[in-house]
Design a protein around this motif. Sequence first.
Motif, PDB file in Angstrom:
ATOM      1  N   SER A  95       0.032  98.201  56.302  1.00 43.19           N
ATOM      2  CA  SER A  95      -0.318  98.025  54.798  1.00 43.19           C
ATOM      3  C   SER A  95       0.108 100.146  54.766  1.00 43.19           C
ATOM      4  N   PRO A  96       0.239 100.821  55.207  1.00 43.97           N
ATOM      5  CA  PRO A  96       1.967 101.626  54.051  1.00 43.97           C
ATOM      6  C   PRO A  96       2.636 101.228  53.717  1.00 43.97           C
ATOM      7  N   LEU A  97       3.296 100.082  54.331  1.00 44.36           N
ATOM      8  CA  LEU A  97       4.541  99.720  53.639  1.00 44.36           C
ATOM      9  C   LEU A  97       4.074  98.435  51.916  1.00 44.36           C
ATOM     10  N   ALA A  98       3.731  98.252  52.014  1.00 39.83           N
ATOM     11  CA  ALA A  98       2.676  97.627  51.330  1.00 39.83           C
ATOM     12  C   ALA A  98       2.384  98.711  49.907  1.00 39.83           C
ATOM     13  N   THR A  99       1.875  99.427  50.732  1.00 36.76           N
ATOM     14  CA  THR A  99       0.987 100.266  49.611  1.00 36.76           C
ATOM     15  C   THR A  99       2.045 100.826  49.135  1.00 36.76           C
ATOM     16  N   LEU A 100       3.035 101.424  50.067  1.00 40.74           N
ATOM     17  CA  LEU A 100       4.732 101.981  48.921  1.00 40.74           C
ATOM     18  C   LEU A 100       5.338 101.215  47.883  1.00 40.74           C
ATOM     19  N   VAL A 101       4.689  99.441  48.537  1.00 39.21           N
ATOM     20  CA  VAL A 101       5.435  98.941  47.228  1.00 39.21           C
ATOM     21  C   VAL A 101       4.304  98.600  45.702  1.00 39.21           C
TER      22      VAL A 101
END
Length: 671
Positions: A95-101
């Motif tokens: 989730s944090p990585l997808a949020t960065l995108v």
Amino acid sequence: MTGRRTGPGPAPGPGPGPGPESGPGGPGGAARRCRAWLLDGLSETSARHPGPHGTPPAEHKGHRWWRVMCLTGVDYFSTLGYQPGIAALAAGLLSPLATLVLLALTLLGALPVYRRVARESPHGEGSIAMLERLLTWWSGKLLVLILLGFAATDFIITITLSAADASAHVVENPFAPAWLHGGNLWITLVLLGLLGAVFLKGFREAIGIAVALVAVYLSLNVVVLAAAAWQVVSEPVLVPNWWDAMTAEHSSPWVMVGVALLVFPKLALGMSGFETGVAVMPQIRGDASDTYENPAGRIRDTRKLLTTAALIMSCFLLLSSLATTLLIPQDDFRAGGPANGRALAYLAHLYLGEVFGTAYDISTICILWFAGASALAGLLNLVPRFLPRYGMAPEWTRAVRPLVLVFVTIAVGITLYFDANVDKQSGAYATGVLVLMLSAAFASTVAARRRGHRRAAAGFCVITVVFLYTTVANVVERPDGIKIASLFIVAILLTSFASRVHRAFELRAAEVVFDETAAHYIDHMVASGPLRIIANEPSEHSTAEYRVKEYSQRQETHIPGGRPVLFLEAFVRDSSDFTADLLVRGDEKYGVRRLRVEGATVPNTIAAVLLAIRERTGRVPHAYFTWTEGSPVAHLLSFLFLGQGETAPVTREVLRRAEPDPARRPRIHVG
């Protein structure tokens, strides 16, 4: 130039007084009172409905941009209530990585696009109006109707999803009575009913309330995230444990990035506030030197609004995603779990106690409910901005209350269909948001290219491709959104074209103005009696043609011998337009005097000019026509879509509806 304003004719006088069965207490009186209440405030001016997105009156000086940002924020910032939970369900530990995108797309994609939209459309029309200007004739109108379907999906699902999430916060609060547990559906319906009741009573400007709600809500979120950060610092094993679990699921960092790129379209509703941000532009004060043609201060401040809101939301989204992923077990995000639809509220109760958690719940419920109010106000401004101008909405759509009933009824249906479930509605919400952003990116690309900004056009083109991928991926993954949007689009198309056909025989001219030559011809000829006007559709423009036309008309329609005539020639400017201001130009060529005018349709334009001549001279003019050969059905279709057809009977019908008194109605002669 001189002119005379014409309208749809005199209003019919009051009907007969109430009979014995329809007095004030009878059923007829009740029906009239109900109708008067529903249509209260019916106005010919679109986009002036009350609400956060309403166009302020001329004497209103506007607000500072940061206050208007809070107006946008009740929609944009309120997504913190459910976005972290949806991100956890969509991406899991990633989730944090997808949020960065998502944040990269927000700051490098959506933000530049809407900064361009603010420049190109500074009066609150948004990207839909930009695309309307790029395309002509019926193609532009059709595209606008389709985009209105997606906009309706966006705003309606904003209302239903926000109310559903508010009900989740009510039910999950530990102080909630037992009889509320499991009542998400009926609580959501009650909230929708209250929302409709507020608008039926009258929803006035509420920027002050929006500022207070956003300030309290963001402050409480700062406290919750600070407590979550302290918990992470206090338990240093949380981050290594999360990293180990994530690497155990995915073989390499490149795989993680690839998965994040694939799932981030599900998080797209975290960008929901940009279209609202440009819709509220008329509320921004700008500079004292701003003009309607060049509101430079308003554009500058709107860009500040968009940038500040995007930066604030980006920080909150990233921090909330990290906090909820590290501190909440993945199973708790699933349907029925304690963190489903309320991840940050779950942390507030867990780490700051039930009293603070309840205060957080109340603030969340208020801002989510007010986000629904903002979305409904947006709909009430969007529909009258376009459809009445196209002739594609009945007159009652200019009134607020009937539209409120329609939209609330639709919202109730959507809520029942999705069972007031936040997760089930997120796909439809994201579809509406992404299609509007895709249209804005495409419009910005074309606008930049037309202005010769090649580098900007190339950048916007790349953003358009990214939004296209995101939209397609979201539609493939969650087709409910396109299904709901398709229903809205079909409904808008059918009702719009039915209304256009129903209103086709209205006068459809806002103002008729005669230039100096035309006015001279009319005033000179009326001195010797009623005007004799030959409606002409020239084919070759020659002296011989006009002589043949005049001779045949005098023979077939028995124009009194020796009386002078004027030729009236109407041309179609854009048959997809519904109304137009008419400028009648006079000239003398090929041995005849002509009045020439451009309008949306030939018959309605001729009728408007004849009525304007009557108003100017005080005498009823006579118009002479020739029957047109061909199928009546083909002529009707030609009139509806091309603005031409069998002119004589249509002109007579337009005049009949515009002027109820036969003695004052211009005479139509056909031979």
